[in-house]
Design a protein around this motif. Sequence first.
Motif, PDB file in Angstrom:
ATOM      1  N   UNK A 149       1.842  73.815 -20.701  1.00  0.00           N
ATOM      2  CA  UNK A 149       3.174  73.427 -20.232  1.00  0.00           C
ATOM      3  C   UNK A 149       3.844  74.614 -19.560  1.00  0.00           C
ATOM      4  N   UNK A 150       4.820  74.308 -18.708  1.00  0.00           N
ATOM      5  CA  UNK A 150       5.635  75.351 -18.085  1.00  0.00           C
ATOM      6  C   UNK A 150       6.961  74.750 -17.628  1.00  0.00           C
ATOM      7  N   UNK A 151       7.915  75.648 -17.313  1.00  0.00           N
ATOM      8  CA  UNK A 151       9.236  75.233 -16.855  1.00  0.00           C
ATOM      9  C   UNK A 151       9.381  75.413 -15.354  1.00  0.00           C
ATOM     10  N   UNK A 152      10.180  74.525 -14.745  1.00  0.00           N
ATOM     11  CA  UNK A 152      10.520  74.633 -13.331  1.00  0.00           C
ATOM     12  C   UNK A 152      12.029  74.576 -13.158  1.00  0.00           C
ATOM     13  N   UNK A 153      12.557  75.460 -12.313  1.00  0.00           N
ATOM     14  CA  UNK A 153      13.952  75.356 -11.917  1.00  0.00           C
ATOM     15  C   UNK A 153      14.075  74.351 -10.787  1.00  0.00           C
ATOM     16  N   UNK A 165      26.017  73.202  -5.190  1.00  0.00           N
ATOM     17  CA  UNK A 165      24.715  73.360  -5.858  1.00  0.00           C
ATOM     18  C   UNK A 165      24.776  72.856  -7.294  1.00  0.00           C
ATOM     19  N   UNK A 166      23.785  72.065  -7.659  1.00  0.00           N
ATOM     20  CA  UNK A 166      23.634  71.634  -9.049  1.00  0.00           C
ATOM     21  C   UNK A 166      22.213  71.955  -9.495  1.00  0.00           C
ATOM     22  N   UNK A 167      22.092  72.600 -10.640  1.00  0.00           N
ATOM     23  CA  UNK A 167      20.775  73.041 -11.119  1.00  0.00           C
ATOM     24  C   UNK A 167      20.381  72.305 -12.387  1.00  0.00           C
ATOM     25  N   UNK A 168      19.101  72.002 -12.492  1.00  0.00           N
ATOM     26  CA  UNK A 168      18.509  71.455 -13.708  1.00  0.00           C
ATOM     27  C   UNK A 168      17.203  72.199 -13.975  1.00  0.00           C
ATOM     28  N   UNK A 169      16.626  71.943 -15.122  1.00  0.00           N
ATOM     29  CA  UNK A 169      15.314  72.483 -15.461  1.00  0.00           C
ATOM     30  C   UNK A 169      14.383  71.327 -15.777  1.00  0.00           C
ATOM     31  N   UNK A 170      13.211  71.351 -15.192  1.00  0.00           N
ATOM     32  CA  UNK A 170      12.182  70.366 -15.485  1.00  0.00           C
ATOM     33  C   UNK A 170      10.993  71.036 -16.143  1.00  0.00           C
ATOM     34  N   UNK A 171      10.067  70.236 -16.624  1.00  0.00           N
ATOM     35  CA  UNK A 171       8.880  70.802 -17.266  1.00  0.00           C
ATOM     36  C   UNK A 171       7.656  69.966 -16.938  1.00  0.00           C
ATOM     37  N   UNK A 172       6.510  70.612 -17.001  1.00  0.00           N
ATOM     38  CA  UNK A 172       5.223  69.918 -16.936  1.00  0.00           C
ATOM     39  C   UNK A 172       4.528  70.101 -18.277  1.00  0.00           C
ATOM     40  N   UNK A 173       3.811  69.101 -18.692  1.00  0.00           N
ATOM     41  CA  UNK A 173       2.982  69.224 -19.882  1.00  0.00           C
ATOM     42  C   UNK A 173       1.696  68.448 -19.648  1.00  0.00           C
ATOM     43  N   UNK A 174       0.571  69.119 -19.793  1.00  0.00           N
ATOM     44  CA  UNK A 174      -0.733  68.494 -19.594  1.00  0.00           C
ATOM     45  C   UNK A 174      -1.535  68.598 -20.880  1.00  0.00           C
ATOM     46  N   UNK A 175      -1.899  67.435 -21.433  1.00  0.00           N
ATOM     47  CA  UNK A 175      -2.669  67.421 -22.676  1.00  0.00           C
ATOM     48  C   UNK A 175      -3.774  66.371 -22.674  1.00  0.00           C
ATOM     49  N   UNK A 176      -3.795  65.493 -21.682  1.00  0.00           N
ATOM     50  CA  UNK A 176      -4.839  64.474 -21.611  1.00  0.00           C
ATOM     51  C   UNK A 176      -6.097  65.056 -20.974  1.00  0.00           C
ATOM     52  N   UNK A 177      -7.239  64.564 -21.411  1.00  0.00           N
ATOM     53  CA  UNK A 177      -8.530  65.138 -21.000  1.00  0.00           C
ATOM     54  C   UNK A 177      -8.695  65.160 -19.476  1.00  0.00           C
ATOM     55  N   UNK A 178      -8.382  64.064 -18.793  1.00  0.00           N
ATOM     56  CA  UNK A 178      -8.611  63.992 -17.348  1.00  0.00           C
ATOM     57  C   UNK A 178      -7.789  65.030 -16.600  1.00  0.00           C
ATOM     58  N   UNK A 179      -6.507  65.162 -16.943  1.00  0.00           N
ATOM     59  CA  UNK A 179      -5.663  66.107 -16.227  1.00  0.00           C
ATOM     60  C   UNK A 179      -6.016  67.553 -16.608  1.00  0.00           C
ATOM     61  N   UNK A 180      -6.420  67.768 -17.846  1.00  0.00           N
ATOM     62  CA  UNK A 180      -6.843  69.120 -18.243  1.00  0.00           C
ATOM     63  C   UNK A 180      -8.109  69.540 -17.504  1.00  0.00           C
ATOM     64  N   UNK A 181      -9.010  68.599 -17.273  1.00  0.00           N
ATOM     65  CA  UNK A 181     -10.237  68.931 -16.542  1.00  0.00           C
ATOM     66  C   UNK A 181      -9.917  69.389 -15.125  1.00  0.00           C
TER      67      UNK A 181
END
Length: 280
Positions: free
Chosen positions: A270-274, A205-221
Amino acid sequence: MAQTSQPQRNTYFPGHQDVKHHQLRTAENCAAYLLPALKEKAASSPNLTLLDVGAGPGTITASLAKYMPNGHVTATDISDKVLQSAAAHAEQVGVNNITFQTGSVYSLPFPDDSFDVVHVHQVLCYLDSPVDAVKELLRVAKPTGSVIGICETDMRSWSFWPLLPALQRFHQIQMETHEANGGTNVAGPQLISWALKAGVRREQVRMTQGSWCYSERAEKEVWGASWASRARTGEVGKKALSMGLATKDELEEMAKAWEAWAVAEDGCFALLNGEILIQR
């Protein structure tokens, strides 16, 4: 062997009517941790097979399929209607190496040792028995040379601006209702633990952490509309009402706050993902 019967399990809590933001997901922004291994396997074994469990609208599925043009992808979900949308998306983007089949992660309709790659995205966090689901993923993956990729959120990690009190309250209600339905808010950090309990050796098993960040108008809508819908008419709002966590007026205030966030010039989320790779 596959189990012939299963105990009653909890349902997919949000419901499939409030998941338009899932259509923003691609292999590149949701499974980047898996892509190097997938590219390597596709280069050495062009005819490899991949299973995408809980495929939803199929946007991740179709983009994964493009990395293995001579291979074959099987996409499953518990909803026939959702899989129909996924098939339509694949056709729209010109991907024709995907088969769609209804199935539960607890009892996948495939023989043992079937797939070279197994992918799961944001499924285990909703389950009341994620370890049983991981065992099923292991069952259908080939015992030697296979790769299993799992990505799950840490719901505690929500980070947003403007820091509106109604959004803070919605976040709390989202977590409380999610756990009340049998899910967990800390799926991402538990992925190694769940894999070990399912019988995986630690060195696999190998683990990393990823993230999402939404700040553009279209994706926020898109996100704002989905969260507003969950507050007004979705399962989150219904559960909050039944548990006495909020009134209809309070939920409406939360919905309006998400709509205001979606058009705010300085709005972001934004949020974190394992993420884990199990390599056998």
